[in-house]
Design an enzyme around this catalytic site. Structure first.
Site, PDB file in Angstrom:
ATOM      1  N   GLU A 118       8.683 -67.434 -59.123  1.00  0.00           N
ATOM      2  CA  GLU A 118       9.190 -68.404 -57.751  1.00  0.00           C
ATOM      3  C   GLU A 118      10.069 -69.236 -58.097  1.00  0.00           C
ATOM      4  O   GLU A 118      10.776 -69.780 -57.179  1.00  0.00           O
ATOM      5  CB  GLU A 118       8.151 -68.596 -57.180  1.00  0.00           C
ATOM      6  CG  GLU A 118       7.091 -67.718 -56.260  1.00  0.00           C
ATOM      7  CD  GLU A 118       7.939 -66.884 -55.339  1.00  0.00           C
ATOM      8  OE1 GLU A 118       8.579 -67.253 -54.492  1.00  0.00           O
ATOM      9  OE2 GLU A 118       7.608 -65.580 -55.720  1.00  0.00           O
ATOM     10  N   SER A 392       6.151 -23.569 -41.786  1.00  0.00           N
ATOM     11  CA  SER A 392       6.527 -22.695 -40.673  1.00  0.00           C
ATOM     12  C   SER A 392       6.659 -23.791 -39.642  1.00  0.00           C
ATOM     13  O   SER A 392       7.341 -23.381 -38.418  1.00  0.00           O
ATOM     14  CB  SER A 392       5.773 -21.563 -40.340  1.00  0.00           C
ATOM     15  OG  SER A 392       5.890 -20.689 -41.296  1.00  0.00           O
TER      16      SER A 392
END
Length: 887
Positions: A118, A392
């Site tokens: 950070e 399908s």
């Protein structure tokens, strides 16, 4: 005189002389002297210094005041609340925080991980890093908005203490003032400790101890391993995107970045880095989150997207979020997902997973959703984060709907159903072939050849463009005929499939799904409201209604019978085969359908499918799950019919009916072969090669006969799904493919199948994946045992009436000769095209059938080719052929 020309001339001369004399005076006034510049600079600097001093004093005073006022605050508003579509509260975004951790209880490596990630200059600056601010300013100017934080670790702490999340200059100045006050009042270690105790880690967890206990079950930070430390350090940049529960893959990738930074800055060795990068997150929190958590989490992601706020902003902002969730439907779905009997059991601790979405197709609102059986604790949502092959269930999207839209085809159109190849791409049917078949019958029986033939006729680009128009994400790799049977390069998910089918249900109008109706801030002001202007027409009303009627046939008399309800239902099944040589089990099963009220999509399968983790059941399992959830979700809702197009339905153009010979069927006989566990049926018929014989079956405990299988041009057939210990009755009719005429039933035969003792050394054909067929025969709607996994390991369950392949059916490499199909339909799930890795979803277009059975016709090897079928090229199967086994 004023108008005298001479006077005007004299006046002009006088004016010119005056102008010429005035020029030197003007130039003297504009002359810049050194004295003037000096005084200007002096006053400018004095004003700047005065402003700077004033600003600095303001920052000092403001920072101290704000720091004192907000030192012990966690939130300045009530908790944000989420409401369902009726305005009833679903839950609160309450903050979960444990007691602060003392500095001595935080390992040095934890502190180093956060500093490295950070703010690597944390120990060098005084709360504000000029270099970071300069970089952020440049990015903000380029983007013309506040997009780059440029914040130090101290400023992040200041932001959390001030609690405002608006990206404005004032907020940034406030951050700076508090950060400088923090640096003056506390040591670096004290600041870092406060930061770790207040930072947000996702899932409403604030503080490193709360995060450690929630994500890893460790309340003592000294017990954390390096990979766990790096995982926690990865979260502040994006708590929603990088927490290991919701996004394990992204979390692992971000963890690797943190470890790389730690290594580069000298905190860990390369060996330690590599070891920590490789670990997979597997921990599951013991507690279960609240009811409706899956929907609430989806709402939060949508709220972040539409408002630009972070989850942290939403947690503490005191917002009221009004959603589209239906409490009865969501409860029905959650109850079904917690019912183990609705899922196939697994051999080990990797359970069969599922995903389901229900949406209101009239307005696009999401009604209910759930992305897994263990979602309440895991947080990984298969609704959006998992993409699988649809089998399908994709046929209506890419073949039938766009074909109707061309205006050249209707529900009565006769499609080719002959055994054929398209270039080097050779799909096959499960129940034989015929010269033609109507579009309605092709969808009802889920035949492969008509879907591929139709896509080839209308052009692959036509199908792809339609699929994209209803929200399916496709790539250039998908421009081939394999997509007719669901062979997608990246797959799809239940959210996309529900959106696509909702257009059919809504008479051709497509709307993107949404879950938030309105968001109000803590003062009651509306900050976001859903815009209903995203509706677009993708089909005509007439064509959409035709497709709905055909999809109703799928549920009433086709592969989707297990989805039947006490109200109209239309839909389509999909089953994706394993893609592993010799393994006839299934990788994915789907059902996507709709009632007049809502559209739903269901997927089931393993997260990490391999040879040992495949489904023995077909798409009947997902169809039955759809029926269970939708039935409970719509309980008490009045039954209504599907909407018809304005002006009523226009019937499809009639098809000329050629003269056909008189049809009749007689002399039906049946026998059972214990060695192959098949029932052989033989009869006498007067039809020709285009006559279709329909076989009907009823088990004695069933109330009526159901359509089992078809036989074309032959007077014999085999029932592969009959179970030992039961008694069956059969009859046969003849059906004229051109006219739709069906004869009266033949004589009825009854057959008792003796129970057989199974040799323990041989695989149980009903429970173990063999190499035989897995048809979903009519009349076997029980998803647990309905006609699945009856394959014969010897691969001799073929339909003798089909011109088969006198070769080795088990590996699909037989030569195609005009003889008996000794390999049998599906006698081996050969791996066409060189094989498919176990981890890849496969949909082999060579084995789709009306009964969702997992079957690959022996000898039909799918080989990629440059081909010329379809439009604009790209019509052959992909380099890794897909295997669709039914539905």
């Amino acid at each position: 005189m004023p108008n005298d020309p001479l006077s005007r001339s004299n006046n002009r001369n006088t004016n010119n002389k005056s102008n010429q004399k005035a020029k030197p005076k003007t130039s003297k006034k504009k002359k810049i002297t050194g004295k003037r510049v000096g005084w200007t600079l002096f006053f400018t600097m004095a004003i700047a210094i005065f402003c700077a001093l004033g600003g600095y004093l303001f920052i000092l005073i403001s920072g101290e005041r704000l720091l004192t006022a907000n030192m012990d605050k966690t939130t300045i508003n009530e908790t944000s609340k989420v409401y369902d579509r009726n305005g009833n509260i679903m839950g609160e975004l309450s903050i979960k925080k444990l007691e602060p951790v003392e500095s001595d209880d935080i390992p040095k490596l934890v502190k180093e991980a956060f500093v490295a990630t950070e703010d690597k200059r944390f120990y060098e600056h005084q709360g504000v890093d000029i270099w970071s601010i300069g970089r952020a300013a440049v990015k903000d100017i380029m983007a013309r908005s506040m997009v780059e934080g440029g914040s130090t670790l101290t400023q992040q702490l200041a932001k959390n203490m001030f609690l405002s999340r608006d990206k404005t200059f004032f907020r940034k100045a406030t951050e700076v003032s508090i950060a400088m006050a923090l640096e003056r009042k506390f040591s670096k270690d004290e600041i870092l400790t406060m930061y770790l105790n207040r930072i947000f880690f996702g899932h409403q967890r604030y503080g490193i101890k709360a995060a450690s206990e929630f994500y890893f079950g460790k309340s003592d930070l000294k017990d954390l391993d390096l990979w766990e430390i790096a995982t926690l350090a990865a979260m502040p940049k994006g708590p929603s995107a990088y927490n290991p529960l919701s996004n394990p893959n992204d979390s692992k990738a971000r963890r690797g970045v943190v470890l790389q930074l730690m290594y580069e800055q000298g905190y860990i060795t390369e060996a330690e880095m590599d070891k920590a990068k490789a670990v997979d997150y597997k921990y599951t929190p013991p507690e279960k989150d609240r009811k409706y958590q899956a929907f609430i989490d989806y709402v939060l992601r949508e709220a972040e997207r539409v408002t630009g706020m972070t989850e942290d902003d939403l947690n503490i902002g005191g917002f009221k979020i009004y959603t589209t969730m239906d409490a009865q439907a969501q409860t029905a779905m959650e109850n079904a997902f917690s019912d183990d009997s609705l899922f196939e059991s697994s051999k080990d601790d990797q359970q069969v997973q599922g995903s389901m979405v229900i949406m209101n197709h009239e307005n696009g609102s999401l009604v209910a959703l759930l992305g897994g059986r263990d979602y309440q604790t895991k947080g990984y949502s298969r609704v959006t984060q998992s993409r699988r092959q649809p089998g399908s269930a994709f046929k209506p999207i890419v073949s039938y709907a766009p074909a109707l839209e061309t205006g050249q085809y209707s529900a009565n159109s006769q499609l080719s159903n002959q055994k054929q190849c398209f270039g080097n791409y050779c799909p096959g049917n499960l129940h034989g072939y015929s010269s033609t078949i109507s579009m309605t019958d092709a969808i009802t029986k889920s035949e492969n050849i008509p879907a591929v033939w139709l896509l080839d006729k209308i052009g692959v680009n036509t199908g792809v463009n339609f699929a994209k128009s209803v929200g399916i994400q496709l790539t250039d790799q998908d421009k081939n005929l394999a997509i007719a049977l669901g062979g997608l390069s990246k797959g799809t998910n239940t959210l996309e499939m529900a959106q696509a089918y909702s257009a059919f249900a809504n008479l051709g109008e497509y709307q993107q799904a949404y879950s938030i109706k309105e968001i109000q801030d803590s003062s009651g002001k509306t900050t976001y409201k859903h815009d209903k202007s995203e509706t677009k027409r993708v089909m005509s009303e007439q064509n959409a209604y035709q497709l709905t009627q055909m999809l109703q046939n799928v549920v009433n008399d086709g592969t989707g019978r297990s989805a039947r309800l006490d109200r109209p239902v239309a839909g389509k099944t999909g089953t994706v085969q394993s893609g592993i040589a010799g393994n006839s089990s299934n990788r994915d099963v789907w059902f996507v359908g709709y009632t007049p009220e809502w559209t739903g999509a269901v997927w089931m399968g393993y997260d990490n499918p391999d040879a040992k983790h495949m489904l023995k059941n077909s798409s009947k399992l997902s169809a039955a799950f759809f029926a269970k959830v939708m039935g409970d979700a719509l309980k008490g809702v009045p039954v209504k019919e599907f909407k018809t197009p304005e002006g009523g339905q226009t019937s499809p153009p009639p098809v000329e009916e050629p003269q056909q010979p008189e049809l009749s069927v007689s002399g039906l006989s049946a026998s059972y072969n214990p060695s192959t566990q098949t029932v052989s049926l033989n009869w006498t018929g007067t039809g020709d090669a285009n006559t279709q014989y329909r076989i009907y079956r009823k088990e004695t405990s069933e109330a009526q006969f159901t359509h089992l299988i078809d036989s074309v041009g032959s007077t014999s057939a085999q029932d592969l799904s009959a179970l030992p210990g039961l008694t069956y009755e059969y009859y046969v009719t003849a059906y004229d493919l051109a006219s739709g005429q069906e004869t009266s039933p033949s004589n009825t035969v009854s057959l008792m199948i003796e129970a057989q003792e199974i040799d323990p050394q041989q695989p149980d054909p009903g429970t173990e994946p063999g190499t035989g067929t897995e048809p979903e025969g009519p009349g076997t709607d029980n998803p647990d045992n309905g006609g699945t996994d009856n394959g014969n390991p010897n691969g001799n369950n073929g339909n003798g009436s089909d011109n088969g392949n006198n070769g080795n059916g088990n590996n699909g490499n037989g030569n195609e000769n005009n003889g008996n199909n000794n390999g049998g339909n599906g006698s081996g799930n050969g791996q066409p095209g060189g094989g498919t890795p176990p981890g890849q979803g496969t949909t082999d277009p060579g084995s789709e059938g009306p009964s969702d059975g997992a079957i690959t016709t022996p000898g039909e090897v799918v080989t990629p080719d440059s081909g010329t079928n379809g439009d604009n090229g790209g019509t052959e199967a992909p380099s890794t052929p897909q295997t669709d086994s039914g539905g």
